[in-house]
Write an enzyme that holds these catalytic residues in place. Structure first.
Site, PDB file in Angstrom:
ATOM      1  N   HIS A 124      -8.197  -4.684  -1.745  1.00 57.55           N
ATOM      2  CA  HIS A 124      -6.738  -4.281  -0.903  1.00 57.55           C
ATOM      3  C   HIS A 124      -6.296  -5.335   0.013  1.00 57.55           C
ATOM      4  CE1 HIS A 124      -4.275  -0.916  -0.391  1.00 57.55           C
ATOM      5  NE2 HIS A 124      -4.383  -0.920   0.880  1.00 57.55           N
ATOM      6  N   ASP A 143      -9.772  -3.846  -5.610  1.00 59.58           N
ATOM      7  CA  ASP A 143      -9.120  -2.890  -4.564  1.00 59.58           C
ATOM      8  C   ASP A 143      -9.627  -1.411  -4.873  1.00 59.58           C
ATOM      9  OD1 ASP A 143      -7.426  -1.423  -3.093  1.00 59.58           O
ATOM     10  OD2 ASP A 143      -5.455  -2.688  -3.337  1.00 59.58           O
ATOM     11  N   SER A 163       0.929  -1.228  -0.034  1.00 56.56           N
ATOM     12  CA  SER A 163       0.074  -0.075  -0.081  1.00 56.56           C
ATOM     13  C   SER A 163       0.973   1.363   0.016  1.00 56.56           C
ATOM     14  CB  SER A 163      -0.923   0.030   1.176  1.00 56.56           C
ATOM     15  OG  SER A 163      -1.999   0.904   1.164  1.00 56.56           O
TER      16      SER A 163
END
Lengths: 211, 411
Positions: free
Chosen positions: B383, B348, B263
């Site tokens: 995600h 995501d 991330s």
């Protein structure tokens, strides 16, 4: 004529088996997009990839997956061994340390072979009969991805609210279950965060939306 | 009485004040715990007879118990049998919904000690272990692993803490493989935590290191302020300084050094790959935020104010110029990049799949040499990857296999 046909077929066969053996690097098309701001221009050849609905995008991602699999091909068996080794260290039938809240002991537990938690509680004593609030294994049955979070029991102990995300987008749908009847209420709130805070009347709760 | 944790009056690391319920106006606030430049207030829990404060000093967490009438004031760390000498532990307040009790639930673990939940009696200072995470397989023994904390020197002289763990039989030299992990954004601190999964790396001779770079709050709120918006590049440079330090101290060498982050930590990976590609043999970048400027200018993506606080607003030229100077996708150049595994999920919503996809495509256009750059997209997930507790291990197995492949380890 027939012979020539056969030659072509066998040639195609050899060709396709070659590409199978050694998957080639995916080469996505380039389509220059000019991004202008503050008198500056950036050129982005791959801007077009930002559309999930475009079948070309999906097939490009699938090609990339094939390529990465081919690079990692020699590790396939090893990956399975690593997976078994990591899984083997985890206690499959595990349960959390119980905590007492408003007259109930709350315990989250896992069963052997099951992917998801089971949320339970017992009235007053740890020797009381277990009450299953949510069995996420059951709830997740028809989904590739399923996450429950923000569990919150109403002050009168009769309802539980929680958020569900079925796409890993961290955007939740809030559901409420009647713990006396075991039935879900028909109302749900979509597109919010999973956390709720019950008001003391046990009829109202507060929640949070990003925008 | 209300107790408030606040950063009012320039209390960067927070202070605790109290005020009558009947009058919460700031003029009535009375300091309970004063602000300190060295101590970050992480958490506060109130009980009927005392309060428990989780605070962090020089990166380490201390739990302090204070009576309302100043009848007691001590640190649980100093009254516990747990190991606080080794500087790679994690310690925190547990879940304490019961107000009328003298017992506090705590959580402890370290890079070598599995997750432990205990109850501490604040009256007689006795502790009781309620549960310790079991590591099955009859093979695990904490004593087989060794951990330590080191400090690298940053480009501007600051000391960057690094938490390190390895199997005690792993010899340290320039042939030793080392995986360096980092995040460094939003003030999120990567605490040195135990991981049973990680044992698969350690048992095969890998050293594992967490670089506590700026952008986290490991060294207090200022450590975070020094790693956001116009200080963002400190985050990347600190990670590189930590790598250079570990190479210099012969914990590893560029042929055996690996970097990993996800991330915003994936942005970190993208940035270090552009800044110092020669330092790493391999990089794992999960759900990476690599197209910083384009994403932050895209009004169709649900950005939060937190994003602008962290990176700045590129609609303003000053921010645009700075963000553009590190945005990984915009800074790809003709160099030999490390072997790179990039992962993402089609659904995501935090970091859209197209950022990593575009990044991989463009990296290959510029990449010199034979190192492999590969992209794995989970077509069903977003995600956080898989939601099941075992299913998620498959992804980790793939990431570890990638590292082992580069080290020629195949069993």
């Amino acid at each position: 004529m027939d012979k020539q046909y056969l030659v072509i077929i066998s040639f195609l066969f050899i060709f396709s088996s070659c590409t199978d053996m050694k998957t080639t690097l995916p080469t996505p098309k380039k389509e220059d997009k000019l991004l202008k701001i503050h008198g500056d221009t950036r050129v982005d050849p791959y801007y077009w990839l930002n559309n999930r609905e475009n079948p070309e995008v999906i097939s490009y991602l699938e090609e990339e997956n094939k390529y990465s699999q081919s690079v990692l091909k020699s590790t396939k068996k090893f990956q399975k061994e690593l997976f078994d080794e990591m899984k083997g260290r985890i206690k499959e039938d595990d349960s959390s340390v119980p905590y007492l809240l408003n007259g109930y002991w709350y315990i989250t537990r896992y069963e052997k072979g099951k992917e998801y938690p089971i949320y339970t509680r017992k009235f007053m004593s740890l020797d009381s009969k277990e009450e299953i609030m949510l069995d996420v294994n059951e709830m997740a049955k028809d989904y590739e991805y399923y996450q429950v979070s923000g569990l919150s029991v109403s002050p009168d102990n009769k309802k539980i609210s929680f958020g569900v995300d079925t796409l890993s987008r961290r955007i939740y749908t809030i559901n409420v279950k009647n713990l006396e009847t075991g039935k879900m209420l028909s109302d749900e709130i979509k597109g919010v965060n999973s956390y709720t805070a019950w008001s003391s009347d046990s009829k109202t709760f507060f929640l949070h939306r990003e925008r | 009485m209300f107790y408030i944790t606040t950063n009012a009056d320039y209390s960067t690391n927070f202070k605790i004040v109290k005020t009558p319920i009947s009058n919460t106006n700031k003029s009535n606030w009375e300091d309970v715990i004063q602000h300190s430049d060295d101590i970050l207030i992480d958490d506060l829990e109130l009980f009927s007879g005392f309060m428990a404060i989780e605070q962090r000093e020089n990166g380490l967490v201390y739990l302090r118990v204070i009576g309302y009438d100043n009848d007691m004031d001590y640190f649980i760390n100093e009254n516990s049998s747990l190991d606080f000498q080794n500087e790679t532990y994690s310690f925190s307040l547990g879940y304490n919904p019961e107000f009328n009790t003298e017992n506090v639930r705590l959580s402890y673990n370290s890079l070598t000690v599995p997750s432990t939940i205990l109850e501490f009696n604040t009256n007689n200072k006795q502790e009781k272990i309620l549960k310790q995470q079991e590591v099955l397989g009859n093979k695990f023994n904490s004593d087989n692993y060794t951990s330590e904390r080191l400090f690298a020197i940053a480009h501007d002289g600051k000391k960057i803490p690094i938490s390190i763990v390895r199997h005690k039989d792993t010899k340290l030299n320039s042939d030793t493989p080392l995986l360096q992990y980092g995040y460094g954004s939003y003030g999120i601190t990567v605490d040195p935590r135990f991981s049973s999964v990680r044992l698969s790396l350690l048992d095969r001779g890998f050293v594992y290191a967490i670089a506590h770079i700026r952008g986290s709050q490991y060294l207090g709120r200022e450590w975070y302020e020094d790693g956001r918006v116009f200080n963002k590049k400190n985050t990347f440079m600190d990670f590189i300084s930590a790598s250079e330090f570990l190479i210099e101290k012969k914990y590893t060498s560029p042929d055996h050094l690996y970097a990993m982050g996800g991330s915003a930590g994936g942005l970190l990976m993208g940035a270090i790959m552009n800044m110092s590609p020669e330092l790493y043999n391999g990089v794992i970048s999960a759900v990476p935020f690599v197209d910083v400027v384009t994403t932050m200018l895209d009004e169709s993506i649900p950005l939060t104010t937190g994003e602008y606080d962290e990176w700045g607003d590129p609609n303003i030229k000053e921010f645009y110029d700075y963000m553009l100077s590190y945005s990984p996708y915009d800074n790809i150049k003709n160099v030999e990049y490390p072997n790179t595994l990039v992962t993402t999920g089609l659904h995501d919503s935090q970091v859209q799949y197209w950022e990593p996809a575009k990044w991989v495509a463009k990296l290959r256009d510029y990449h010199q040499g034979d190192n492999k750059i590969i992209l794995h997209t989970d077509m069903d997930a977003g995600h956080s990857g898989s939601s099941g507790r075992f299913e998620a291990l498959k992804e980790i197995a793939m990431e570890y296999a990638f590292l082992f492949m580069l080290e020629g380890i195949n069993q």
